[in-house]
Scaffold this motif. Structure first.
Motif, PDB file in Angstrom:
ATOM      1  N   SER A 364       0.723  -1.292   0.000  1.00  0.00           N
ATOM      2  CA  SER A 364       0.000   0.000   0.000  1.00  0.00           C
ATOM      3  C   SER A 364       0.746   1.333   0.000  1.00  0.00           C
ATOM      4  O   SER A 364       0.093   2.351   0.188  1.00  0.00           O
ATOM      5  CB  SER A 364      -0.978   0.018   1.176  1.00  0.00           C
ATOM      6  OG  SER A 364      -1.908  -1.008   1.073  1.00  0.00           O
ATOM      7  N   PRO A 365       1.979   1.575  -0.157  1.00  0.00           N
ATOM      8  CA  PRO A 365       3.068   0.626  -0.358  1.00  0.00           C
ATOM      9  C   PRO A 365       4.067   0.568   0.793  1.00  0.00           C
ATOM     10  O   PRO A 365       4.895  -0.328   0.834  1.00  0.00           O
ATOM     11  CB  PRO A 365       3.771   1.213  -1.573  1.00  0.00           C
ATOM     12  CG  PRO A 365       3.683   2.688  -1.356  1.00  0.00           C
ATOM     13  CD  PRO A 365       2.373   2.920  -0.630  1.00  0.00           C
ATOM     14  N   VAL A 366       4.035   1.519   1.743  1.00  0.00           N
ATOM     15  CA  VAL A 366       5.215   1.730   2.601  1.00  0.00           C
ATOM     16  C   VAL A 366       5.324   0.701   3.722  1.00  0.00           C
ATOM     17  O   VAL A 366       4.402   0.528   4.519  1.00  0.00           O
ATOM     18  CB  VAL A 366       5.221   3.160   3.185  1.00  0.00           C
ATOM     19  CG1 VAL A 366       6.505   3.397   3.971  1.00  0.00           C
ATOM     20  CG2 VAL A 366       5.089   4.196   2.069  1.00  0.00           C
ATOM     21  N   VAL A 367       6.467   0.047   3.779  1.00  0.00           N
ATOM     22  CA  VAL A 367       6.818  -0.869   4.853  1.00  0.00           C
ATOM     23  C   VAL A 367       7.757  -0.166   5.836  1.00  0.00           C
ATOM     24  O   VAL A 367       7.602  -0.264   7.055  1.00  0.00           O
ATOM     25  CB  VAL A 367       7.492  -2.138   4.286  1.00  0.00           C
ATOM     26  CG1 VAL A 367       8.057  -3.011   5.410  1.00  0.00           C
ATOM     27  CG2 VAL A 367       6.503  -2.925   3.439  1.00  0.00           C
ATOM     28  N   SER A 368       8.722   0.553   5.288  1.00  0.00           N
ATOM     29  CA  SER A 368       9.673   1.297   6.124  1.00  0.00           C
ATOM     30  C   SER A 368      10.001   2.612   5.447  1.00  0.00           C
ATOM     31  O   SER A 368       9.887   2.741   4.227  1.00  0.00           O
ATOM     32  CB  SER A 368      10.959   0.486   6.341  1.00  0.00           C
ATOM     33  OG  SER A 368      11.632   0.311   5.107  1.00  0.00           O
ATOM     34  N   ALA A 369      10.408   3.583   6.258  1.00  0.00           N
ATOM     35  CA  ALA A 369      10.762   4.889   5.701  1.00  0.00           C
ATOM     36  C   ALA A 369      11.712   5.603   6.643  1.00  0.00           C
ATOM     37  O   ALA A 369      11.684   5.408   7.862  1.00  0.00           O
ATOM     38  CB  ALA A 369       9.517   5.741   5.473  1.00  0.00           C
ATOM     39  N   THR A 370      12.542   6.436   6.068  1.00  0.00           N
ATOM     40  CA  THR A 370      13.539   7.199   6.816  1.00  0.00           C
ATOM     41  C   THR A 370      12.909   8.438   7.434  1.00  0.00           C
ATOM     42  O   THR A 370      12.110   9.120   6.799  1.00  0.00           O
ATOM     43  CB  THR A 370      14.677   7.622   5.870  1.00  0.00           C
ATOM     44  OG1 THR A 370      15.322   6.448   5.368  1.00  0.00           O
ATOM     45  CG2 THR A 370      15.699   8.505   6.564  1.00  0.00           C
ATOM     46  N   PHE A 371      13.261   8.718   8.671  1.00  0.00           N
ATOM     47  CA  PHE A 371      12.901   9.987   9.307  1.00  0.00           C
ATOM     48  C   PHE A 371      13.841  11.071   8.780  1.00  0.00           C
ATOM     49  O   PHE A 371      15.004  10.795   8.486  1.00  0.00           O
ATOM     50  CB  PHE A 371      13.058   9.906  10.829  1.00  0.00           C
ATOM     51  CG  PHE A 371      11.981   9.134  11.531  1.00  0.00           C
ATOM     52  CD1 PHE A 371      10.805   9.760  11.927  1.00  0.00           C
ATOM     53  CD2 PHE A 371      12.129   7.782  11.795  1.00  0.00           C
ATOM     54  CE1 PHE A 371       9.812   9.042  12.586  1.00  0.00           C
ATOM     55  CE2 PHE A 371      11.147   7.063  12.449  1.00  0.00           C
ATOM     56  CZ  PHE A 371       9.980   7.699  12.847  1.00  0.00           C
ATOM     57  N   GLY A 372      13.352  12.283   8.698  1.00  0.00           N
ATOM     58  CA  GLY A 372      14.183  13.384   8.217  1.00  0.00           C
ATOM     59  C   GLY A 372      15.031  14.007   9.298  1.00  0.00           C
ATOM     60  O   GLY A 372      15.219  15.223   9.346  1.00  0.00           O
ATOM     61  N   THR A 373      15.545  13.159  10.200  1.00  0.00           N
ATOM     62  CA  THR A 373      16.414  13.624  11.286  1.00  0.00           C
ATOM     63  C   THR A 373      17.677  12.789  11.287  1.00  0.00           C
ATOM     64  O   THR A 373      17.688  11.657  10.773  1.00  0.00           O
ATOM     65  CB  THR A 373      15.707  13.492  12.648  1.00  0.00           C
ATOM     66  OG1 THR A 373      15.296  12.118  12.819  1.00  0.00           O
ATOM     67  CG2 THR A 373      14.490  14.396  12.729  1.00  0.00           C
ATOM     68  N   ALA A 374      18.729  13.321  11.877  1.00  0.00           N
ATOM     69  CA  ALA A 374      20.020  12.632  11.852  1.00  0.00           C
ATOM     70  C   ALA A 374      19.941  11.246  12.487  1.00  0.00           C
ATOM     71  O   ALA A 374      20.583  10.306  12.020  1.00  0.00           O
ATOM     72  CB  ALA A 374      21.074  13.477  12.562  1.00  0.00           C
ATOM     73  N   ASP A 375      19.144  11.100  13.562  1.00  0.00           N
ATOM     74  CA  ASP A 375      19.057   9.795  14.218  1.00  0.00           C
ATOM     75  C   ASP A 375      18.020   8.881  13.559  1.00  0.00           C
ATOM     76  O   ASP A 375      17.842   7.740  13.959  1.00  0.00           O
ATOM     77  CB  ASP A 375      18.736   9.949  15.706  1.00  0.00           C
ATOM     78  CG  ASP A 375      17.407  10.661  15.949  1.00  0.00           C
ATOM     79  OD1 ASP A 375      16.815  11.170  14.979  1.00  0.00           O
ATOM     80  OD2 ASP A 375      16.977  10.709  17.118  1.00  0.00           O
ATOM     81  N   GLY A 376      17.345   9.396  12.541  1.00  0.00           N
ATOM     82  CA  GLY A 376      16.322   8.604  11.867  1.00  0.00           C
ATOM     83  C   GLY A 376      16.742   8.112  10.503  1.00  0.00           C
ATOM     84  O   GLY A 376      15.928   7.566   9.753  1.00  0.00           O
ATOM     85  N   VAL A 377      18.005   8.323  10.164  1.00  0.00           N
ATOM     86  CA  VAL A 377      18.528   7.879   8.873  1.00  0.00           C
ATOM     87  C   VAL A 377      19.749   7.006   9.103  1.00  0.00           C
ATOM     88  O   VAL A 377      20.517   7.218  10.036  1.00  0.00           O
ATOM     89  CB  VAL A 377      18.890   9.093   7.972  1.00  0.00           C
ATOM     90  CG1 VAL A 377      19.958   9.952   8.608  1.00  0.00           C
ATOM     91  CG2 VAL A 377      19.355   8.625   6.596  1.00  0.00           C
ATOM     92  N   ARG A 378      19.896   6.008   8.257  1.00  0.00           N
ATOM     93  CA  ARG A 378      21.117   5.215   8.245  1.00  0.00           C
ATOM     94  C   ARG A 378      21.441   4.944   6.783  1.00  0.00           C
ATOM     95  O   ARG A 378      20.640   4.318   6.074  1.00  0.00           O
ATOM     96  CB  ARG A 378      20.953   3.914   9.030  1.00  0.00           C
ATOM     97  CG  ARG A 378      22.248   3.115   9.131  1.00  0.00           C
ATOM     98  CD  ARG A 378      22.143   1.980  10.120  1.00  0.00           C
ATOM     99  NE  ARG A 378      21.956   2.455  11.483  1.00  0.00           N
ATOM    100  CZ  ARG A 378      21.709   1.653  12.516  1.00  0.00           C
ATOM    101  NH1 ARG A 378      21.638   0.341  12.333  1.00  0.00           N
ATOM    102  NH2 ARG A 378      21.556   2.150  13.730  1.00  0.00           N
TER     103      ARG A 378
END
Length: 582
Positions: A364-378
């Protein structure tokens, strides 16, 4: 207010934001806008017009058009009467049009322009067709709004009450990389759960932000994204065309847009190409800033000296990148394919938050997504799981998904449904791993192959790495059942011209250049450079350069710009065979 059906988003937006500009499109050189209340009025009238035209709950209606507000008007209007939308890519073949019309039992068709109408009409049989553009001899969609103006709103309200959150709202035929498309059945609840789950990953503030839309609305990525924009009270502007995205970005100055890695790669390549055009100190500064960005990691503290340099780079160089993206961009959502880590690094370094996500039409489609913060991205991962969605990794590495976003199944294909939906878990066909809270995708299960030596090759990982070369635009790794991997390569001809200019190599034509010994030697050095990132059995031993790009219309790419591997392998079968015979 409670949100149960997708069309509840319209009164929700009016209640919470009452937008002066809910949607907009370019007409005769000027932006034509629609407010939240105009959105409701038009959608209600189209719903009533559809009812007057004997479209009832459960009927299937096709929408085939480029992005425009009318697409959304019809989508919402169908939802309100319980009819089921069947969105289709304008670019697919007439044969596919006919297959989907018949398989989905479509009763009515909406088309965007003359070209789409001509394709649809050829296989429409006796189905009624409405057009969004004014076309000779074709009834315009506005006839439905006019018909609806004399309708009974009380009748519409009764119709809306009968629509339940668990009801089917759309059948999306996935483009696929092989075979006939499958009809993914999604409910109001599937999409709404995803809209709410994704909303907390949005950086731009609700009610005051602007989004530019250019990915196809018929794809679930942009469609769910649009519903999320409505939920958050964003003003949605539709780009005129893929060719005019750059121009529209400067006009609209969006805070957010959705894209695919392929387009970001092209943006990056254009930026680098302009860097090569500079001279002297300006050129040195450009590549100094670029190299700083390529080693940036938003999750790790840098040295004081690095931070100082990055501030200067942002002021002198990266500020111009942000200006080229309208000056207001706070978030770019990237999905549908793997994003090169170097692109994530350099855009984040430039203050442009590229938030990678992962999902499928079936989820539906999103399973996972990045946060727009430094600790929310890898870097190298596709973010954290969204609310209420579970993931587990099967013993063979396949990603399995469970949650309210998972489809009902494939329309009229119970065997295929049973194959991918087992004990409530959807089998994605993707290979990955959980790195703490972060999900990482490593390849497509069906795209991995084995060499004659029994070694597994994950082509996507390799292709993404080799495309970091400024000289490589497109690349496909081959070698199933062979004794080593090889590649067919489409050069970046802009990058190749720039290289030839710097090396004083006369440039004749693309077809001649890919045969020149000095060019082949240069590409061999590029292959050698990136081969070092892979184990010996994975390394590309031989390659062939092509003088034509792969595209949607020519059949090598899906509408979301993924490689159609079987098509490419078939088209270049003799050339690939020659690689292993030489």
């Amino acid at each position: 207010m409670e949100l149960n059906r997708l069309f509840d988003l319209i009164p929700y937006q009016i209640l919470n934001f009452d937008k002066e500009v809910a949607f907009a499109k370019k007409v005769n050189g000027a932006w034509k806008t629609y407010s939240s209340k105009e959105l409701k009025r038009i959608v209600d009238n189209v719903s009533l017009g559809l009812l007057a035209s004997q479209i009832v709950a459960g009927d299937k209606v096709a929408i085939i058009s480029e992005n425009r507000p009318e697409w959304i008007f019809v989508d919402f209007a169908l939802q309100q009467i319980g009819a089921i939308s069947v969105p289709m890519y304008p670019t697919i073949t007439t044969e596919d049009y006919g297959y989907i019309f018949d398989h989905a039992e479509v009763k009515m068709i909406f088309v965007g322009d003359q070209a789409i109408y001509s394709k649809a009409e050829a296989v429409a049989l006796n189905r009624k067709i409405f057009s969004f553009d004014q076309l000779d001899g074709v009834e315009n969609w506005s006839a439905l709004t006019e018909l609806g103006e004399s309708g009974d709103l009380a009748q519409l309200e009764e119709s809306k009450k009968r629509v339940k959150k668990e009801d089917l709202f759309t059948i999306i035929y996935t483009s696929g990389t092989t075979g006939r498309p499958k009809g993914v059945m999604l409910t109001h609840s599937n999409i709404l759960s995803n809209v709410v789950a994704v909303a907390d990953r949005m950086v731009p503030p609700a009610g005051v932000s602007t989004a530019l839309s250019f990915l196809p609305l018929c794809h679930i990525y942009e469609r769910t994204g649009t519903f999320c924009f409505v939920y958050l009270g964003f003003s949605v502007y539709y780009a005129e065309s893929m060719e005019k995205i750059g121009e529209n970005i400067k006009e609209v100055q969006p805070h957010v847009f959705n894209t695919v890695p392929r387009l970001l790669e092209k943006v990056y390549d254009k930026i680098v190409a302009k860097g090569y055009e500079l001279t002297g100190l300006k050129k040195q500064l450009f590549f100094w800033a670029l190299n700083l960005g390529l080693i940036y990691d938003p999750t790790k503290p840098q040295s004081g000296w690095y931070d100082f340099q990055l501030k200067i780079a942002n002021k002198l160089i990266f500020s111009k990148w942000r200006k080229a993206l309208g000056g207001n961009i706070t978030q770019i959502n990237s999905g549908s394919a793997a994003l090169q880590p170097r692109l994530a690094r350099v855009f984040w370094a430039a203050g442009i938050k590229v938030c990678e996500g992962y999902g499928l039409t079936e989820t539906s489609p999103v399973v996972s997504a990045t946060f727009g913060t430094a600790d929310g991205v890898r870097i190298g991962c596709v973010g954290k799981l969204v609310k209420d969605v579970q993931v587990k990794i099967a013993p063979d590495g396949e990603i399995l998904v469970k949650g309210p976003n998972v489809m009902l199944g494939y329309y009229k294909q119970p065997d295929m449904t049973a194959e991918v939906l087992q004990n409530g878990w959807f089998h994605t066909g993707d290979i990955g791993e959980l790195d703490g809270e972060f999900l990482k995708i490593t390849d497509r299960k069906k795209e991995m192959f084995k060499t004659s030596g029994g070694k597994y090759i994950a082509p996507q990982v390799m292709e993404n790495k080799f495309k970091e070369s400024l000289l490589i635009d497109q690349l496909m790794v081959v070698g199933d059942g062979k004794n080593y991997p090889a590649a067919v390569i489409v050069p970046s001809f802009d990058g190749l011209r720039e290289y030839c200019k710097r090396k004083d190599i006369p440039y004749s034509s693309d077809s001649e250049m890919v045969m020149k010994p000095e060019i082949l030697e240069k590409f061999q050095s590029e292959i050698d450079l990136y081969n070092r990132y892979f184990a010996k059995w994975e390394q590309i031993k031989r390659f062939k350069l092509l003088d034509e790009s792969w595209g949607i219309n020519s059949g090598e790419l899906t509408p979301t710009l993924k490689l159609k591997r079987k098509v490419i392998a078939g088209k270049y079968d003799k050339l690939i065979e020659a690689i292993y015979q030489g």
